[in-house]
Enzyme design. Structure first.
Site, mmCIF file in Angstrom:
data_model
loop_
_atom_site.group_PDB
_atom_site.id
_atom_site.type_symbol
_atom_site.label_atom_id
_atom_site.label_comp_id
_atom_site.label_asym_id
_atom_site.label_seq_id
_atom_site.Cartn_x
_atom_site.Cartn_y
_atom_site.Cartn_z
ATOM 1 N N ASP A 164 116.048 -59.037 29.691
ATOM 2 C CA ASP A 164 117.028 -59.713 30.545
ATOM 3 C C ASP A 164 117.016 -61.240 30.536
ATOM 4 O O ASP A 164 118.053 -61.863 30.473
ATOM 5 C CB ASP A 164 116.842 -59.256 31.998
ATOM 6 C CG ASP A 164 116.846 -57.745 32.127
ATOM 7 O OD1 ASP A 164 116.990 -57.048 31.100
ATOM 8 O OD2 ASP A 164 116.714 -57.254 33.249
ATOM 9 N N GLU A 393 104.412 -52.924 34.917
ATOM 10 C CA GLU A 393 105.653 -53.024 34.149
ATOM 11 C C GLU A 393 105.415 -53.874 32.893
ATOM 12 O O GLU A 393 105.868 -53.533 31.806
ATOM 13 C CB GLU A 393 106.738 -53.657 35.043
ATOM 14 C CG GLU A 393 108.132 -53.677 34.458
ATOM 15 C CD GLU A 393 109.164 -54.270 35.412
ATOM 16 O OE1 GLU A 393 108.794 -54.735 36.509
ATOM 17 O OE2 GLU A 393 110.361 -54.263 35.053
HETATM 18 C C1 9WN Z 1 118.177 -54.567 34.891
HETATM 19 C C2 9WN Z 1 114.205 -50.728 34.279
HETATM 20 C C3 9WN Z 1 114.775 -51.985 33.686
HETATM 21 C C4 9WN Z 1 114.510 -52.088 32.161
HETATM 22 C C5 9WN Z 1 114.852 -53.457 31.608
HETATM 23 C C6 9WN Z 1 114.152 -54.508 32.444
HETATM 24 C C7 9WN Z 1 114.556 -54.377 33.910
HETATM 25 C C8 9WN Z 1 116.691 -54.434 35.247
HETATM 26 C C9 9WN Z 1 116.388 -55.398 36.377
HETATM 27 O O1 9WN Z 1 114.213 -53.091 34.374
HETATM 28 O O2 9WN Z 1 115.933 -54.671 34.037
HETATM 29 O O3 9WN Z 1 118.535 -53.579 33.977
HETATM 30 O O4 9WN Z 1 116.959 -55.207 37.441
HETATM 31 O O5 9WN Z 1 115.597 -56.319 36.196
HETATM 32 O O6 9WN Z 1 114.415 -55.791 31.961
HETATM 33 O O7 9WN Z 1 114.459 -53.557 30.266
HETATM 34 O O8 9WN Z 1 115.254 -51.116 31.507
HETATM 35 O O9 9WN Z 1 112.849 -50.595 33.960
#
Ligand code: 9WN
Length: 420
Positions: A164, A393
């Site tokens: 992100d 994470e």
């Molecule tokens: C937005 C769920 C997700 C991962 C992504 C990570 C994070 C989300 C957020 O979490 O993104 O999609 O709200 O930060 O960057 O890779 O799929 O684990």
């Protein structure tokens, strides 16, 4: 923690985040189903519960849009602990989803789970049902995200990349406006340390893009050209190419000849086009900003993940050397951004920390290319991180500090994959 304790702990994480037909990435911070989380988590399930692994992917694909797109989040249950929720996306679906996608790792996962399945009959039945859907998603990518037929698809939102707040997007993100974005309350920073998360300014731009696409009724025939953010990410493309490549192989063996031929053609074209992203000086791939035509000179893990695609052997060898160089500036491989670069931040999300899922895919790509020299080191670092700091994470590549959410599903799934 001995091997068995680590395995037991990993399974416990998977169980705790299991909502029956899908998993949440972690309780609280991410209370819904995420696309590539589910596909990678299914790999972990498949090591001890094949039916549950198939269910995870079945659930994901059941929410595919008519045009072939598979959304990045499926909001199965209302939960106001996450922002932006269904009301912000406004995609108008019965079970709400977002209107963007995520790295298409599901094709790869389906093929891998099929090929090593103990229950061959179930695997064959599931693969036959899933491959046409996954193939439609892959075709959607090349139709909607590569309108000039270059062989490489563009992301229209950083959330699509899965990385992100990568440094890769910084320059392009400057051109995404924030006018018209009202006030909103972030929820992520109440669950996780704000120092590990994207900035408020980045969130305003994330939301501006969501509002822009919503104003176009999520019509994928319009979104690409209308987006001020069009980013060609080698890591993302490598995942798509590898999935097409695997689907071509499996569909061929299952007698699904048209899917096999079309998938092979997409993969071959993608591999050839990846060459345009190669950076000889750095020894890895780089992103391309499609709106300006500029190469993005940013030493991030996206260009290393390029090795997940079946790229030429000399490219994989150079990437292996690149990882060796990175090992000189960190304790745990592979940092999501080069620690020697000024933008590196060891704790902040995709701007430095190590992510086990990316390590897994890079190692798999290196193995596929026969470049195995760094693989044991990378996999060993994953286990050392978990042993030191738990199933976070992501982790700081220098201190191993656990970051973001804890008790994380795909982290656990990767540990199961590594230990099995
Ligand atoms: C937005 C769920 C997700 C991962 C992504 C990570 C994070 C989300 C957020 O979490 O993104 O999609 O709200 O930060 O960057 O890779 O799929 O684990």
């Amino acid at each position: 923690m001995n091997r068995q304790d680590m395995m037991d702990h990993a399974r416990q994480v998977m169980t705790d985040n299991d909502r029956g037909t899908y998993t949440v990435p972690t309780h609280g911070l991410y209370p819904f189903q995420w696309n590539w989380d589910s596909a990678l988590s299914a790999l972990g399930f498949s090591q001890y519960d094949e039916p549950r692994a198939w269910t995870e992917i079945d659930t994901l694909m059941a929410h595919q849009w008519d045009d072939g797109m598979v959304p990045h989040i499926i909001f199965h249950q209302p939960d106001d602990g996450y922002f932006p929720g269904p009301d912000v996306w406004g995609t108008g679906r019965d079970v709400p989803t977002t209107g963007i996608t995520q790295p298409p790792v599901a094709g790869f996962a389906v093929c891998r789970i099929h090929d090593r399945a103990k229950d061959k009959a179930l695997a064959s039945e599931k693969a036959r049902a899933l491959l046409p859907k996954i193939h439609a998603w892959h075709q959607w990518f090349y139709r909607s995200r590569d309108p000039q037929s270059t062989g490489l698809v563009a992301l229209l939102h950083p959330w699509e990349s899965g990385r992100d707040n990568s440094v890769d997007w910084d320059a392009a993100f400057e051109r995404v406006p924030t006018e018209g974005v009202g006030t909103f309350t972030r929820r992520d920073t109440t669950h996780a340390n704000p120092a590990h998360r994207p900035t408020d300014d980045q969130y305003r731009r994330y939301i501006w893009l969501v509002q822009k696409f919503r104003s176009l009724n999520w019509d994928n025939s319009k979104l690409h050209d209308a987006s001020p953010f069009q980013m060609v990410d080698p890591g993302f493309n490598a995942i798509l190419i590898r999935s097409c490549h695997k689907v071509a192989d499996l569909a061929g063996r299952l007698g699904m000849v048209e899917i096999a031929a079309q998938s092979r053609a997409m993969a071959d074209k993608g591999v050839a086009a990846m060459e345009t992203l190669w950076d000889e000086k750095l020894g890895q791939y780089l992103c391309l900003d499609r709106t300006t035509g500029d190469v993005v000179d940013s030493p991030s893990i996206g260009g290393i993940l390029g090795v997940f695609a079946p790229i030429p052997k000399e490219r994989a060898a150079a990437i292996s050397r690149r990882i060796e160089t990175l090992a000189e500036s960190c304790e745990y491989l592979i940092p999501s951004h080069d620690p020697a670069a000024p933008e590196f931040e060891g704790l902040r999300y995709w701007r430095g920390p190590v992510w086990l899922i990316v390590n897994y895919m890079i190692s798999d790509g290196l193995e596929q290319a026969g470049e195995t020299r760094m693989v044991d080191r990378i996999m060993g670092d994953c286990l050392r991180l978990i042993e030191t700091s738990g199933f976070a994470e992501y982790h700081d590549p220098i201190t191993a500090e656990p970051c973001g959410g804890a008790h994380f599903t795909w982290t656990a799934a990767m540990v199961i994959e590594i230990l099995e």
